[in-house]
Motif scaffolding. Sequence first.
Motif, PDB file in Angstrom:
ATOM      1  N   ILE A 131      38.443  54.292  57.742  1.00 46.24           N
ATOM      2  CA  ILE A 131      37.953  52.999  57.212  1.00 46.24           C
ATOM      3  C   ILE A 131      38.447  53.037  55.682  1.00 46.24           C
ATOM      4  CG2 ILE A 131      36.013  51.894  56.276  1.00 46.24           C
ATOM      5  CD1 ILE A 131      34.770  52.704  58.865  1.00 46.24           C
ATOM      6  N   MET A 132      38.217  54.471  54.984  1.00 44.05           N
ATOM      7  CA  MET A 132      38.557  54.621  53.716  1.00 44.05           C
ATOM      8  C   MET A 132      40.164  54.389  53.491  1.00 44.05           C
ATOM      9  SD  MET A 132      36.072  57.575  52.623  1.00 44.05           S
ATOM     10  CE  MET A 132      36.756  57.916  51.055  1.00 44.05           C
ATOM     11  N   LYS A 133      40.956  54.904  54.418  1.00 43.19           N
ATOM     12  CA  LYS A 133      42.152  55.031  54.595  1.00 43.19           C
ATOM     13  C   LYS A 133      42.675  53.497  54.361  1.00 43.19           C
ATOM     14  CE  LYS A 133      46.530  57.064  56.470  1.00 43.19           C
ATOM     15  NZ  LYS A 133      47.040  58.082  57.456  1.00 43.19           N
ATOM     16  N   ALA A 134      42.069  52.551  55.448  1.00 37.69           N
ATOM     17  CA  ALA A 134      42.706  51.395  55.596  1.00 37.69           C
ATOM     18  C   ALA A 134      42.390  50.483  54.404  1.00 37.69           C
ATOM     19  CB  ALA A 134      42.022  50.787  56.862  1.00 37.69           C
ATOM     20  N   ASN A 135      41.436  50.746  53.606  1.00 44.64           N
ATOM     21  CA  ASN A 135      40.640  50.036  52.644  1.00 44.64           C
ATOM     22  C   ASN A 135      41.063  50.547  51.078  1.00 44.64           C
ATOM     23  OD1 ASN A 135      38.884  47.639  54.039  1.00 44.64           O
ATOM     24  ND2 ASN A 135      38.697  49.691  54.913  1.00 44.64           N
ATOM     25  N   LYS A 136      42.082  51.474  51.312  1.00 46.02           N
ATOM     26  CA  LYS A 136      42.246  52.244  49.974  1.00 46.02           C
ATOM     27  C   LYS A 136      42.945  51.072  48.812  1.00 46.02           C
ATOM     28  CE  LYS A 136      46.835  54.185  51.098  1.00 46.02           C
ATOM     29  NZ  LYS A 136      47.442  55.306  51.044  1.00 46.02           N
ATOM     30  N   ASP A 137      43.568  50.289  49.343  1.00 54.37           N
ATOM     31  CA  ASP A 137      44.193  49.173  48.358  1.00 54.37           C
ATOM     32  C   ASP A 137      43.718  47.733  48.374  1.00 54.37           C
ATOM     33  OD1 ASP A 137      46.209  50.776  47.927  1.00 54.37           O
ATOM     34  OD2 ASP A 137      47.525  50.206  49.521  1.00 54.37           O
ATOM     35  N   PHE A 138      42.017  47.861  48.325  1.00 53.65           N
ATOM     36  CA  PHE A 138      41.473  46.681  48.580  1.00 53.65           C
ATOM     37  C   PHE A 138      41.527  45.676  47.284  1.00 53.65           C
ATOM     38  CE2 PHE A 138      38.482  49.506  46.680  1.00 53.65           C
ATOM     39  CZ  PHE A 138      37.552  48.932  45.676  1.00 53.65           C
ATOM     40  N   TYR A 139      41.551  46.586  46.162  1.00 49.98           N
ATOM     41  CA  TYR A 139      41.381  45.767  44.937  1.00 49.98           C
ATOM     42  C   TYR A 139      42.827  45.203  44.573  1.00 49.98           C
ATOM     43  CZ  TYR A 139      44.071  49.914  43.426  1.00 49.98           C
ATOM     44  OH  TYR A 139      45.090  50.854  43.239  1.00 49.98           O
ATOM     45  N   LYS A 140      43.720  45.330  45.337  1.00 52.35           N
ATOM     46  CA  LYS A 140      45.226  44.772  45.307  1.00 52.35           C
ATOM     47  C   LYS A 140      45.211  43.402  45.803  1.00 52.35           C
ATOM     48  CE  LYS A 140      47.509  49.047  44.363  1.00 52.35           C
ATOM     49  NZ  LYS A 140      48.697  50.021  45.121  1.00 52.35           N
ATOM     50  N   LYS A 141      44.387  43.161  46.889  1.00 52.33           N
ATOM     51  CA  LYS A 141      44.228  41.835  47.470  1.00 52.33           C
ATOM     52  C   LYS A 141      43.420  40.981  46.890  1.00 52.33           C
ATOM     53  CE  LYS A 141      45.042  44.838  51.846  1.00 52.33           C
ATOM     54  NZ  LYS A 141      44.749  45.088  52.980  1.00 52.33           N
ATOM     55  N   MET A 142      44.009  39.712  47.323  1.00 53.16           N
ATOM     56  CA  MET A 142      43.188  38.739  46.826  1.00 53.16           C
ATOM     57  C   MET A 142      41.921  38.341  47.576  1.00 53.16           C
ATOM     58  SD  MET A 142      42.886  35.967  44.451  1.00 53.16           S
ATOM     59  CE  MET A 142      44.724  36.080  43.761  1.00 53.16           C
ATOM     60  N   CYS A 143      40.897  38.211  46.856  1.00 55.68           N
ATOM     61  CA  CYS A 143      39.459  37.971  47.830  1.00 55.68           C
ATOM     62  C   CYS A 143      39.393  36.607  48.331  1.00 55.68           C
ATOM     63  CB  CYS A 143      38.394  37.994  46.757  1.00 55.68           C
ATOM     64  SG  CYS A 143      36.732  37.795  47.622  1.00 55.68           S
ATOM     65  N   LYS A 144      39.104  36.380  49.703  1.00 53.65           N
ATOM     66  CA  LYS A 144      39.214  35.198  50.444  1.00 53.65           C
ATOM     67  C   LYS A 144      37.854  34.587  50.553  1.00 53.65           C
ATOM     68  CE  LYS A 144      43.101  36.569  53.304  1.00 53.65           C
ATOM     69  NZ  LYS A 144      43.543  37.001  54.577  1.00 53.65           N
ATOM     70  N   ASN A 145      36.719  35.373  49.925  1.00 53.70           N
ATOM     71  CA  ASN A 145      35.456  34.818  50.090  1.00 53.70           C
ATOM     72  C   ASN A 145      35.330  33.452  49.010  1.00 53.70           C
ATOM     73  OD1 ASN A 145      34.376  36.616  51.958  1.00 53.70           O
ATOM     74  ND2 ASN A 145      34.218  38.257  50.264  1.00 53.70           N
ATOM     75  N   PRO A 146      34.437  32.501  49.348  1.00 53.92           N
ATOM     76  CA  PRO A 146      34.220  31.424  48.410  1.00 53.92           C
ATOM     77  C   PRO A 146      33.749  32.016  47.087  1.00 53.92           C
ATOM     78  CG  PRO A 146      32.292  31.583  50.174  1.00 53.92           C
ATOM     79  CD  PRO A 146      33.491  32.652  50.468  1.00 53.92           C
ATOM     80  N   PRO A 147      34.020  31.440  46.056  1.00 53.30           N
ATOM     81  CA  PRO A 147      33.477  31.869  44.654  1.00 53.30           C
ATOM     82  C   PRO A 147      32.085  31.517  44.478  1.00 53.30           C
ATOM     83  CG  PRO A 147      34.765  29.738  44.618  1.00 53.30           C
ATOM     84  CD  PRO A 147      34.761  30.162  46.012  1.00 53.30           C
ATOM     85  N   CYS A 148      31.573  32.420  43.616  1.00 55.18           N
ATOM     86  CA  CYS A 148      30.017  32.559  43.436  1.00 55.18           C
ATOM     87  C   CYS A 148      29.635  31.255  42.563  1.00 55.18           C
ATOM     88  CB  CYS A 148      29.412  33.610  42.575  1.00 55.18           C
ATOM     89  SG  CYS A 148      29.993  35.033  43.689  1.00 55.18           S
TER      90      CYS A 148
END
Length: 308
Positions: free
Chosen positions: A248-265
Amino acid sequence: MATTNNSFHVKGKEEVQFDRKNVVVACDVVNGKITYVDVSSQLMGVLFAGDEILNVNGEVNIKTTADFIRAISAKLPGKVTIEFMRDDHCLVSEKQLPPRRPNTQMTELTLTYRGGAATGIIIHRMAFDPKTVTIAMVQSASNACHYVKDGDILVKVNDIYVLDRDAARKLFYTSVNNTKTVRLTLERSTTTDPLGPAPPPPDGVPTTAVPGGVKKTGNSMMLPPPKPPQGKANKQFYVLLPPDVLEIMKANKDFYKKMCKNPPCVIKTSNPSQPVPATLPSDPAPEVRIPYTQSPKPLKMTPKRVGS
């Protein structure tokens, strides 16, 4: 402070620059002697209780606090020169030595203490190099504070190179207790940069024992490699993570580089409404008196706490 070091009754001279007319003197003078210096005084660290005032800016008749304040105020703003006699507990003679590395100076000090007086010097060591002994603190009221400075490297005590804090302390205090005299060789930086670890002493010279855990190799000394953390509390951080967690950690190590798809707060509307000011009711509820039983004891003012 300029001093004459021929007796423990030391003559001193201080020049203090004041840039404003209003100065907090906060010193008590009785019969020409300083009896009290408040912590708020701008002469704190310059004068001490027991100092005998000889003159202020050339005025010699300084007997009371009013005389002292008047003599100082006459030169404000400007430089105030104060000459005094101080019953010191330490005499110092200084000798300059050739430096052993660039941007440093070496000084040999001979300190003579009056019987029963504290040394006023705290000896410590560098945190990352325990074989380098340093001066941690010097008492500001002592004559030694004008020669010994915080951060000085203590090279020798009575011609013995010191490589251990505890051994240096023992040499220092033994010499003072037995002879009331000690000779210190100090190294100080001549720039704003702090000094690094002390170089090893020359071969064949007397030295103290190497501190525990430090190995000597040829002309240098080095610390042993650090041991792995011991104890039950630290072992919990040295366990292998389960394979699924690692995946899980390996698959998400670049999470901060991807655009968030969740609706804005924060939701932005196309036609924002005008803000409505807050209003208070025109007829607030009446106050309710809380019943209480009056104490038979008279009310007294609570005394103020010291420092409040």
